[in-house]
Design a protein around this motif. Sequence first.
Motif, PDB file in Angstrom:
ATOM      1  N   ILE A  42       2.742   8.521 -10.142  1.00  0.00           N
ATOM      2  CA  ILE A  42       3.795   7.727 -11.037  1.00  0.00           C
ATOM      3  C   ILE A  42       5.168   9.023 -10.632  1.00  0.00           C
ATOM      4  O   ILE A  42       4.739   9.990 -10.866  1.00  0.00           O
ATOM      5  N   PRO A  43       5.619   9.293  -9.468  1.00  0.00           N
ATOM      6  CA  PRO A  43       6.639  10.112  -8.774  1.00  0.00           C
ATOM      7  C   PRO A  43       7.445  10.248 -10.635  1.00  0.00           C
ATOM      8  O   PRO A  43       8.010   9.957 -11.532  1.00  0.00           O
ATOM      9  N   PRO A  44       7.704  12.241 -10.288  1.00  0.00           N
ATOM     10  CA  PRO A  44       8.580  12.773 -11.129  1.00  0.00           C
ATOM     11  C   PRO A  44       9.206  12.167 -11.323  1.00  0.00           C
ATOM     12  O   PRO A  44      10.695  11.773 -12.429  1.00  0.00           O
ATOM     13  N   SER A  45      10.186  11.808 -10.571  1.00  0.00           N
ATOM     14  CA  SER A  45      11.739  11.184 -10.415  1.00  0.00           C
ATOM     15  C   SER A  45      12.401   9.531 -11.476  1.00  0.00           C
ATOM     16  O   SER A  45      13.542  10.014 -11.686  1.00  0.00           O
ATOM     17  N   THR A  87       0.371  -1.297   0.143  1.00  0.00           N
ATOM     18  CA  THR A  87       0.344   0.499   0.076  1.00  0.00           C
ATOM     19  C   THR A  87       0.697   1.104   0.456  1.00  0.00           C
ATOM     20  O   THR A  87       2.233   1.063   0.290  1.00  0.00           O
ATOM     21  N   GLY A  88       0.579   1.972  -0.079  1.00  0.00           N
ATOM     22  CA  GLY A  88       0.877   3.407   0.615  1.00  0.00           C
ATOM     23  C   GLY A  88       1.310   4.276  -1.584  1.00  0.00           C
ATOM     24  O   GLY A  88       1.434   3.768  -2.217  1.00  0.00           O
ATOM     25  N   LYS A  89       2.428   4.867  -1.359  1.00  0.00           N
ATOM     26  CA  LYS A  89       2.998   5.614  -2.756  1.00  0.00           C
ATOM     27  C   LYS A  89       4.220   4.435  -3.035  1.00  0.00           C
ATOM     28  O   LYS A  89       5.285   4.314  -2.095  1.00  0.00           O
ATOM     29  N   ILE A  90       4.726   4.629  -4.561  1.00  0.00           N
ATOM     30  CA  ILE A  90       6.038   4.319  -5.089  1.00  0.00           C
ATOM     31  C   ILE A  90       6.973   5.476  -3.966  1.00  0.00           C
ATOM     32  O   ILE A  90       6.435   6.735  -4.081  1.00  0.00           O
ATOM     33  N   PRO A  91       7.731   5.463  -3.895  1.00  0.00           N
ATOM     34  CA  PRO A  91       8.494   6.345  -2.986  1.00  0.00           C
ATOM     35  C   PRO A  91       9.238   7.284  -3.787  1.00  0.00           C
ATOM     36  O   PRO A  91       9.550   6.704  -4.954  1.00  0.00           O
ATOM     37  N   ASP A  92       9.145   8.195  -3.653  1.00  0.00           N
ATOM     38  CA  ASP A  92       8.806   9.781  -4.246  1.00  0.00           C
ATOM     39  C   ASP A  92      11.240   9.706  -4.678  1.00  0.00           C
ATOM     40  O   ASP A  92      11.602  10.507  -6.177  1.00  0.00           O
ATOM     41  N   LYS A  93      11.758   8.904  -4.298  1.00  0.00           N
ATOM     42  CA  LYS A  93      13.514   8.979  -4.785  1.00  0.00           C
ATOM     43  C   LYS A  93      13.477   7.645  -5.578  1.00  0.00           C
ATOM     44  O   LYS A  93      15.068   7.758  -5.304  1.00  0.00           O
TER      45      LYS A  93
END
Length: 216
Positions: free
Chosen positions: A81-84, A54-60
């Motif tokens: 989807i993280p911009p990184s 669950t939760g978000k894909i890690p931003d970094k």
Amino acid sequence: MDLIVKGRQLENNLTLGIVNVLDLSSNNLKGETPEEIINLTYLGTLNLSWNQLTGKIPDKIGSLQRLETLDLSNNHLSGPIPPSMSSMTFLNHLNLSYTNLSGPIPSTNQFQTFNDPSIYEGNSQLRGSPLPNNCLAPEFEDDEVEDGDDGEMLWFYLGMAAGFSVGFWVVCGTFGNEEVLRRAYFQFVDETKNLCGHCCVCSSFKKIEHKMMSSC
């Protein structure tokens, strides 16, 4: 040890000195994806599919510059989807299907090569190429805009009619001839109806034209 890489099952009999393949698929893992995963800088394959994450894909996650394969499909993730991830130029195999992600799909670097919509399937809140709902910006309601324009036009014509009536009574009152007043009055009424009728007809035709164009 059996590994699934890019959809293929491989057998690895070597002990890796540096972790570059991590396959934890179908393990019923729960909770959020740990941020510490970004420390595996030599990671080339990451498969976390078919879990309960669950939760978000890690931003970094974009820090995994050597990552070539990323499979997060069939989880309960959320967020964008993280911009990184646009900086992951080695990435050539991606699967984010059925993860409940939302927001725009990045459109730069490697994401320009991901033309298969199935890798984003099952994410109704995702938008952008290559999905059919390729809409990146909110649109104004045309009907509301047109209704506002029509209202302004109607008030414009009514203002003209009011100004005409004032001028009419000033001029006709000066002459004081009943026959002239009567003819001028009926002329004024006819012209006022024509003005208002013209406004309404134009408004109707404008809406009909808009609906016909929208249905094309």
